[in-house]
Design a protein around this motif. Structure first.
Motif, PDB file in Angstrom:
ATOM      1  N   ASP A 169     -14.277   8.343 -10.679  1.00  0.00           N
ATOM      2  CA  ASP A 169     -14.180   7.455 -11.827  1.00  0.00           C
ATOM      3  C   ASP A 169     -13.012   6.477 -11.603  1.00  0.00           C
ATOM      4  OD1 ASP A 169     -11.971   9.072 -12.169  1.00  0.00           O
ATOM      5  OD2 ASP A 169     -12.785  10.158 -13.880  1.00  0.00           O
ATOM      6  N   LEU A 170     -12.799   5.596 -12.578  1.00  0.00           N
ATOM      7  CA  LEU A 170     -11.753   4.578 -12.391  1.00  0.00           C
ATOM      8  C   LEU A 170     -10.366   5.194 -12.169  1.00  0.00           C
ATOM      9  CD1 LEU A 170     -11.194   1.596 -12.172  1.00  0.00           C
ATOM     10  CD2 LEU A 170     -11.000   1.492 -14.668  1.00  0.00           C
ATOM     11  N   PRO A 171      -9.975   6.207 -12.971  1.00  0.00           N
ATOM     12  CA  PRO A 171      -8.669   6.837 -12.667  1.00  0.00           C
ATOM     13  C   PRO A 171      -8.646   7.450 -11.268  1.00  0.00           C
ATOM     14  CG  PRO A 171      -9.377   7.430 -14.874  1.00  0.00           C
ATOM     15  CD  PRO A 171     -10.545   6.722 -14.231  1.00  0.00           C
ATOM     16  N   GLY A 172      -9.786   7.950 -10.809  1.00  0.00           N
ATOM     17  CA  GLY A 172      -9.854   8.511  -9.458  1.00  0.00           C
ATOM     18  C   GLY A 172      -9.662   7.433  -8.401  1.00  0.00           C
ATOM     19  N   ILE A 173     -10.251   6.271  -8.630  1.00  0.00           N
ATOM     20  CA  ILE A 173     -10.076   5.149  -7.695  1.00  0.00           C
ATOM     21  C   ILE A 173      -8.602   4.733  -7.652  1.00  0.00           C
ATOM     22  CG2 ILE A 173     -10.600   2.689  -7.368  1.00  0.00           C
ATOM     23  CD1 ILE A 173     -13.428   3.371  -8.522  1.00  0.00           C
ATOM     24  N   GLU A 174      -7.985   4.695  -8.839  1.00  0.00           N
ATOM     25  CA  GLU A 174      -6.558   4.350  -8.879  1.00  0.00           C
ATOM     26  C   GLU A 174      -5.710   5.429  -8.198  1.00  0.00           C
ATOM     27  OE1 GLU A 174      -7.000   1.733 -12.983  1.00  0.00           O
ATOM     28  OE2 GLU A 174      -6.173   3.766 -13.068  1.00  0.00           O
ATOM     29  N   LEU A 175      -6.145   6.677  -8.328  1.00  0.00           N
ATOM     30  CA  LEU A 175      -5.449   7.778  -7.643  1.00  0.00           C
ATOM     31  C   LEU A 175      -5.491   7.569  -6.122  1.00  0.00           C
ATOM     32  CD1 LEU A 175      -4.246  10.711  -7.455  1.00  0.00           C
ATOM     33  CD2 LEU A 175      -6.628  11.525  -7.475  1.00  0.00           C
ATOM     34  N   VAL A 176      -6.668   7.250  -5.593  1.00  0.00           N
ATOM     35  CA  VAL A 176      -6.790   7.002  -4.147  1.00  0.00           C
ATOM     36  C   VAL A 176      -5.838   5.879  -3.740  1.00  0.00           C
ATOM     37  CG1 VAL A 176      -8.302   6.134  -2.324  1.00  0.00           C
ATOM     38  CG2 VAL A 176      -9.145   7.852  -3.933  1.00  0.00           C
ATOM     39  N   ASN A 177      -5.826   4.808  -4.521  1.00  0.00           N
ATOM     40  CA  ASN A 177      -4.960   3.671  -4.170  1.00  0.00           C
ATOM     41  C   ASN A 177      -3.485   4.060  -4.179  1.00  0.00           C
ATOM     42  OD1 ASN A 177      -7.111   2.008  -3.767  1.00  0.00           O
ATOM     43  ND2 ASN A 177      -7.048   1.082  -5.799  1.00  0.00           N
ATOM     44  N   ARG A 178      -3.101   4.869  -5.182  1.00  0.00           N
ATOM     45  CA  ARG A 178      -1.691   5.316  -5.234  1.00  0.00           C
ATOM     46  C   ARG A 178      -1.363   6.198  -4.045  1.00  0.00           C
ATOM     47  NH1 ARG A 178      -2.706   6.363 -10.545  1.00  0.00           N
ATOM     48  NH2 ARG A 178      -2.718   8.620 -10.245  1.00  0.00           N
ATOM     49  N   MET A 179      -2.308   7.085  -3.700  1.00  0.00           N
ATOM     50  CA  MET A 179      -2.066   7.992  -2.574  1.00  0.00           C
ATOM     51  C   MET A 179      -1.926   7.209  -1.266  1.00  0.00           C
ATOM     52  SD  MET A 179      -4.627  11.197  -3.389  1.00  0.00           S
ATOM     53  CE  MET A 179      -4.402  11.876  -1.759  1.00  0.00           C
ATOM     54  N   VAL A 180      -2.831   6.257  -1.060  1.00  0.00           N
ATOM     55  CA  VAL A 180      -2.784   5.476   0.184  1.00  0.00           C
ATOM     56  C   VAL A 180      -1.475   4.689   0.240  1.00  0.00           C
ATOM     57  CG1 VAL A 180      -3.834   3.564   1.459  1.00  0.00           C
ATOM     58  CG2 VAL A 180      -5.287   5.347   0.448  1.00  0.00           C
TER      59      VAL A 180
END
Ligand SMILES: Nc1ncnc2c1ncn2[C@@H]1O[C@H](COP(=O)(O)OP(=O)(O)OP(=O)(O)O)[C@@H](O)[C@H]1O
Length: 217
Positions: A169-180
């Protein structure tokens, strides 16, 4: 770790890498590198060979020809799994084990960052309290988040991420971006496959395009 690590060497240096299936060339020869602190976007349409490239780099698929150097040392395919963290289409989890047991098992197999424990990793990916939950009871997105927890626990400086936004979901996409972003800020690097359907991670990025129109960039 590679025999002769060098602080200034690229995390990944690929020279003349090609792959053919049943004698039909799929990609290459490719020459590219990933420096510490940057991401390489691997772009191409369906069937262009993005997943194949990442699996060859991860040492999960035989048949690639060329040289793959990690931190300035050539590393044979069979030894690469211990040097990179691979996030594939399938989360690679054991469904009969719990979330925590899966992470414990994978850390035992592939190593773990000493500064982070499993509960903390579960919390970071939004799975706090799921430690004892059997993976077969998790949704596709929750399994993806569990695979992200494994990624976060990995000590490998080079991440190979095959469509990391899938099922999120959108928070998950933002999570990936933060992790990267955090991984790159800490001196890591990443290859990220994309169809271009989502915005790229907001990090220093180079592009490698697979496909007939543009063999390599
Ligand atoms: N196990 C396999 N056996 C035979 N051919 C395969 C196999 N896996 C992939 N292929 C073929 O190799 C080509 C590249 O596949 P690959 O999965 O690497 O592409 P991709 O760029 O990741 O595609 P997508 O964007 O659809 O995920 C495709 O033509 C595919 O049909």
């Amino acid at each position: 770790m590679p025999d002769t690590p060098s602080a200034s060497a690229p995390l990944l240096d690929v020279r003349g890498l090609r792959f053919a299936r049943d004698e039909m060339p799929l990609f290459g020869p490719l020459d590219f590198r990933v420096e510490a602190g940057e991401a390489l976007l691997v772009q191409g349409g369906n069937g262009a060979g993005k997943t194949t490239l990442l699996r060859v780099l991860a040492g999960l698929l035989d048949g690639g020809q060329g040289e793959v150097r990690l931190s300035d040392a050539p590393v044979a395919a069979a030894a690469r799994a211990g040097h990179v963290a691979y996030l594939g289409h399938l989360p690679g989890l054991k469904v009969d084990l719990s979330a925590g047991e899966n992470l414990d098992y994978l850390c035992g197999l592939l190593g773990r960052r000493p500064t982070l424990d499993i509960d903390a990793a579960l919390a970071i990916v939004g799975l706090a309290g799921f430690d004892d939950a059997p993976v077969r009871h998790l949704s596709a997105g929750q399994r993806r988040r569990l695979a992200l927890a494994r990624l976060w626990l990995s000590p490998a400086p080079l991440w190979l991420l095959d469509e990391p936004y899938a099922n999120l979901d959108l928070p998950g996409i933002e999570l990936v971006n933060r992790m990267v972003r955090a991984h790159l800020d800490a001196g890591g690097g990443a290859l990220v496959t994309t169809h271009g359907a989502y915005a790229a991670p907001p990090v220093r990025t180079r592009l490698l395009t697979l496909g007939r129109e543009a063999p390599a960039a």
